[in-house]
Design a protein around this motif. Structure first.
Motif, short mmCIF file in Angstrom:
data_model
loop_
_atom_site.label_atom_id
_atom_site.label_comp_id
_atom_site.label_asym_id
_atom_site.label_seq_id
_atom_site.Cartn_x
_atom_site.Cartn_y
_atom_site.Cartn_z
N TRP A 1 0.84 -1.20 0.00
CA TRP A 1 0.00 0.00 0.00
C TRP A 1 0.88 1.25 0.00
CZ3 TRP A 1 -0.97 4.46 2.61
CH2 TRP A 1 -2.25 5.03 2.49
N CYS A 2 1.92 1.22 0.82
CA CYS A 2 2.84 2.34 0.91
C CYS A 2 3.52 2.60 -0.43
CB CYS A 2 3.88 2.05 1.99
SG CYS A 2 5.22 3.23 2.07
N ALA B 1 3.06 -10.67 -2.03
CA ALA B 1 2.33 -9.66 -1.24
C ALA B 1 0.85 -9.68 -1.61
CB ALA B 1 2.92 -8.27 -1.48
N ASP B 2 0.00 -9.49 -0.61
CA ASP B 2 -1.46 -9.47 -0.83
C ASP B 2 -1.82 -8.18 -1.55
OD1 ASP B 2 -4.20 -9.48 -0.77
OD2 ASP B 2 -4.38 -9.72 1.41
N ILE B 3 -2.25 -8.31 -2.80
CA ILE B 3 -2.49 -7.14 -3.64
C ILE B 3 -3.72 -6.34 -3.21
CG2 ILE B 3 -4.00 -8.20 -5.40
CD1 ILE B 3 -2.17 -6.79 -7.50
N ASN B 4 -4.60 -6.97 -2.43
CA ASN B 4 -5.82 -6.30 -1.98
C ASN B 4 -5.86 -6.05 -0.47
OD1 ASN B 4 -7.26 -6.02 -4.52
ND2 ASN B 4 -7.48 -8.25 -4.49
N ALA B 5 -4.70 -6.15 0.18
CA ALA B 5 -4.66 -5.88 1.63
C ALA B 5 -4.99 -4.42 1.89
CB ALA B 5 -3.28 -6.22 2.18
N VAL B 6 -5.90 -4.18 2.83
CA VAL B 6 -6.41 -2.82 3.02
C VAL B 6 -5.69 -2.10 4.16
CG1 VAL B 6 -8.68 -3.40 2.10
CG2 VAL B 6 -8.27 -3.57 4.58
N ARG C 1 -7.01 1.53 -4.78
CA ARG C 1 -7.86 2.70 -4.53
C ARG C 1 -7.02 3.90 -4.11
NH1 ARG C 1 -9.85 5.42 -0.44
NH2 ARG C 1 -11.86 6.49 -0.70
N SER C 2 -6.03 3.67 -3.26
CA SER C 2 -5.20 4.78 -2.81
C SER C 2 -4.29 5.30 -3.92
CB SER C 2 -4.36 4.33 -1.60
OG SER C 2 -5.22 3.99 -0.53
N ALA C 3 -3.84 4.42 -4.79
CA ALA C 3 -3.04 4.85 -5.94
C ALA C 3 -3.89 5.70 -6.88
CB ALA C 3 -2.48 3.65 -6.68
N CYS C 4 -5.20 5.39 -6.95
CA CYS C 4 -6.11 6.20 -7.78
C CYS C 4 -6.20 7.63 -7.25
CB CYS C 4 -7.51 5.57 -7.79
SG CYS C 4 -7.64 4.06 -8.77
N PHE C 5 -6.21 7.77 -5.95
CA PHE C 5 -6.27 9.11 -5.36
C PHE C 5 -5.03 9.93 -5.75
CE2 PHE C 5 -5.46 12.07 -1.82
CZ PHE C 5 -6.64 12.80 -1.86
N MET C 6 -3.89 9.24 -5.85
CA MET C 6 -2.64 9.92 -6.22
C MET C 6 -2.45 9.99 -7.73
SD MET C 6 -1.78 10.51 -3.14
CE MET C 6 -0.19 11.28 -3.41
N LYS D 1 -13.53 -2.98 -5.06
CA LYS D 1 -13.47 -2.99 -3.59
C LYS D 1 -13.41 -1.55 -3.07
CE LYS D 1 -11.06 -5.30 0.22
NZ LYS D 1 -12.21 -6.10 0.65
N ALA D 2 -14.39 -1.20 -2.22
CA ALA D 2 -14.47 0.15 -1.65
C ALA D 2 -13.83 0.17 -0.26
CB ALA D 2 -15.92 0.59 -1.57
N ASN D 3 -13.58 1.36 0.25
CA ASN D 3 -13.08 1.45 1.63
C ASN D 3 -14.26 1.36 2.60
OD1 ASN D 3 -14.31 3.96 1.56
ND2 ASN D 3 -12.51 5.11 2.20
N TYR D 4 -13.98 1.54 3.89
CA TYR D 4 -15.02 1.35 4.90
C TYR D 4 -16.14 2.38 4.79
CZ TYR D 4 -11.62 -1.80 7.07
OH TYR D 4 -10.73 -2.82 7.32
N ASN D 5 -15.89 3.49 4.13
CA ASN D 5 -16.93 4.50 3.91
C ASN D 5 -17.61 4.35 2.56
OD1 ASN D 5 -16.63 5.83 6.41
ND2 ASN D 5 -14.89 7.00 5.63
N GLY D 6 -17.30 3.26 1.87
CA GLY D 6 -17.94 3.02 0.58
C GLY D 6 -17.27 3.72 -0.59
N GLY D 7 -16.15 4.40 -0.33
CA GLY D 7 -15.45 5.11 -1.41
C GLY D 7 -14.80 4.14 -2.37
#
Length: 644
Positions: A105-106, A124-129, A138-143, A161-167
């Motif tokens: 993720w980092c 590495a788990d490619i979908n580890a949140v 999802r985080s790479a999309c933000f950047m 796959k969305a985050n805990y807020n559905g984003g």
């Protein structure tokens, strides 16, 4: 033991050296030969221990991934057997948010593609949140790291796959048409909603992204889907003042004439309130009149629905319906402000966040212009809506109440006997005090959150300030009688603070009883309490002068503290039978506090009774007294006041 200590110290030194090299070596460089040689001489167990140690919340692998040191990442995984999923602390520079996430993720957020390839090749788990439920994709999309996003998707990253807020990934990507196109072509759901029931289209409009908006509509985004606040695409465009998107939606989407008229009125209101653009506001309002006239039924223009009741805060005004009425107010800023508020409340409804925000904003503008009554009227209306919608425990209700009460207290201290008005103080007092008992019962149930406890505390303090304002503004005999009745009814409820179990009397003898509000640029604190007249009123209305809080302190204990001490206040409490010798939980009595105060002028001997001396003797010698057998109820209760 010495060898073990020496060994642990050596490991700490090596671990620190490893972390420092991960931070500061050049991206293509390797660890120093000396460090690698020492590490490779150790057993696998020791190597694992070294690379698992953290500084600042981060292990060496996490730091190397963030810095893009692919050679070091490879070395730490293959030679040192570093935990590829060991989480670290990552601070996003763009918004200063902090996340707990995996090395992958980092690397994704940092845009380090070569590191990502290395991590994935090692499993590495490619979908580890992260701690917020966000995947690396999802985080790479933000950047907007396109190369990283493309590689992750190719290697099985979950695009839905969305985050805990559905984003979703798509919601996180509205800043880039290219990225959104890529995601849509790879199966992203254009109508997926988050926790606020917003779609990617809502966010594109919020951020004034015209091209992204066009793209979503071309991919069958539903412009009629509504958010939690009932905003569809058109209403979102109106509220955000996105004129180009508004025009595009009107052109491409089919709306009823009434809906278009409402939208033009709301857009005009936004232009006026947010952009201070009077001419553009008038343009949209005139367009709305034209739409309503052009679609008249039997010669009657389309009505404005729903019909709002006339309100004093809006000077009993009604919305304009003709060009003549609009032109008549075109040069009257105050009249236009009222029209804007009427339009918002009618179209959005009173509970919509933008309705409330505009009430607060307009009130603040009046306050800055020293038109305090106008501000009080609007903020009072906002508070009514908040209490009706959310109860007094809600943070927004508390925020509104604090802003209003601070304004009223300040205007009272600097006033020319006009603001605040007694009738306003009464109305707000009734509004806040009516829920105290019911709300306290709610707090006694589980779960109870600290924020709710704090909000209740703030509201209760606000009510004591309203009692002060009742005393200050109630000048006629009728007003004084009403004040006494209101306070009497409140005292009967016996409201207490949620944290310390303080009564109204405890609060009103304490200098710590203040209200503050972050709504004002300068957060000066006005100290009202201790206030002799308020305390006297509470006592006259039956407040228990010997009530004990959580620390078993009475109001006299609080009043006897050096920072609260007033001779007149001490004498008043004693005249109403406050006990000097009642010990609190720490054994402290008011008589000790008062007698040790060099400013004391109250003759305490006059307030020590034979009953008190007898009660002290019973406690001192441990004489057992049984209720209703050895002592009647009244004397037994009196004796209880002298127990710690």
């Amino acid at each position: 033991m010495l060898n073990m200590y020496t060994s642990q110290r050596k490991l700490s030194i090596v671990s620190h050296d490893l972390i420092e090299q991960c931070k500061y070596v050049a991206p293509a460089a390797h660890l120093t030969l000396a460090l690698r040689s020492w590490i490779e001489k150790q057993k696998i167990k020791v190597r694992k221990e070294i690379v698992s140690r953290v500084e600042g919340g981060c292990a060496p692998l996490f730091i190397a991934c963030k810095r893009g040191h692919v050679k070091i990442v490879e070395y730490l995984i293959t030679v040192c057997h570093a935990d590829i999923e060991q989480r670290g602390r990552y601070e996003v520079p763009s918004d200063q948010s902090v996340h707990c996430a995996t090395p992958l993720w980092c690397a994704a957020v940092s845009g380090k593609l070569s590191v990502i390839k290395c991590l994935i090749s090692h499993g590495a788990d490619i979908n580890a949140v992260s701690d917020s439920g966000s995947t690396p994709l999802r985080s790479a999309c933000f950047m907007t790291h396109m190369d990283v996003i493309s590689y992750l998707v190719e290697n099985g990253a979950d695009i839905l796959k969305a985050n805990y807020n559905g984003g979703t990934c798509l919601i996180n990507s509205v800043q880039s048409v290219e990225l959104c196109t890529f995601l849509l072509n790879h199966g992203a759901d254009v109508n997926a909603t988050d926790i606020q029931n917003k779609t990617a289209l809502h966010y594109a409009i919020q951020e004034h992204r015209l091209e992204t908006t066009k793209l979503f509509l071309e991919h069958n985004a539903d412009p009629h889907l509504r958010s939690r606040y009932n905003d569809d695409a058109l209403q979102t465009a109106c509220l955000k003042g996105t004129i180009e998107i508004f025009d595009y939606l009107v052109e491409k989407v089919s709306y009823s004439p009434e809906r278009l008229a409402d939208a033009n009125e709301l857009m005009g209101s936004t232009c006026f309130d947010d952009n201070h653009d009077i001419q553009r506001a008038l343009k949209y309002w005139r367009a709305a009149i034209e739409i309503r006239n052009n679609n008249a039924i039997f010669g009657v223009p389309l009505p404005k629905r729903p019909v709002l009741p006339k309100r004093d805060i809006y000077k009993n005004a009604t919305e304009f319906t003709t060009l003549e009425e609009l032109n008549a107010i075109a040069l009257d800023l105050d009249a236009m402000r009222i029209q804007s508020l009427l339009i918002c409340e009618r179209i959005l409804g009173p509970h919509h966040k933008d309705t409330l925000l505009r009430l607060m904003f307009r009130g603040a503008a009046y306050a800055e212009a020293f038109r305090y009554q106008n501000c009080i009227d609007l903020w009072h209306r906002a508070l009514e809506i908040r209490v009706e919608k959310d109860t007094i425990l809600h943070a927004d209700t508390c925020f509104t109440a604090q802003a209003l009460l601070r304004l009223m207290v300040e205007s009272n201290e600097n006033r020319d006997k006009e603001e605040p008005r007694f009738c306003d103080v009464v109305a707000i007092f009734k509004l806040l005090s009516s829920q105290l008992t019911e709300t306290k019962e709610l707090l006694e149930k589980r779960p109870v959150y600290k924020r709710q406890l704090d909000n209740y505390e703030r509201i209760l303090k606000g009510v004591t300030h309203l009692i002060y304002l009742l005393v200050e503004t109630g000048t006629s005999d009728d007003q004084k009688a009403l004040t006494k009745q209101l306070v009497y009814d409140l005292v009967k409820q016996n409201p207490r603070s949620a944290c310390k179990e303080d009564t109204l009397l405890h609060l009103c003898v304490s200098k710590m009883n203040t209200i503050s509000s972050t709504y004002f640029a300068t957060d000066s604190t006005h100290t009202i309490f201790p206030h002799l007249e308020v305390v006297k009123l509470l006592l006259e209305c039956g407040a228990n002068v010997n009530a004990r809080n959580e620390w078993r302190s009475t109001p006299l204990h609080i009043a006897s503290k050096p920072f609260n001490f007033q001779n007149a206040l001490i004498k008043l409490l004693l005249d109403y039978d406050a006990h000097l010798d009642t010990p609190n939980r720490t054994g402290e009595t008011p008589v000790r506090l008062i007698s040790s105060n060099v400013t004391n002028r109250v003759n305490l001997v006059n307030y020590i009774s034979l009953r008190c001396c007898a009660a002290q003797a019973i406690q001192k010698y441990g004489i057992r007294c049984r209720r209703r057998i050895d002592l009647p109820d009244t004397l037994f209760q009196f004796l209880e006041l002298h127990k710690e």
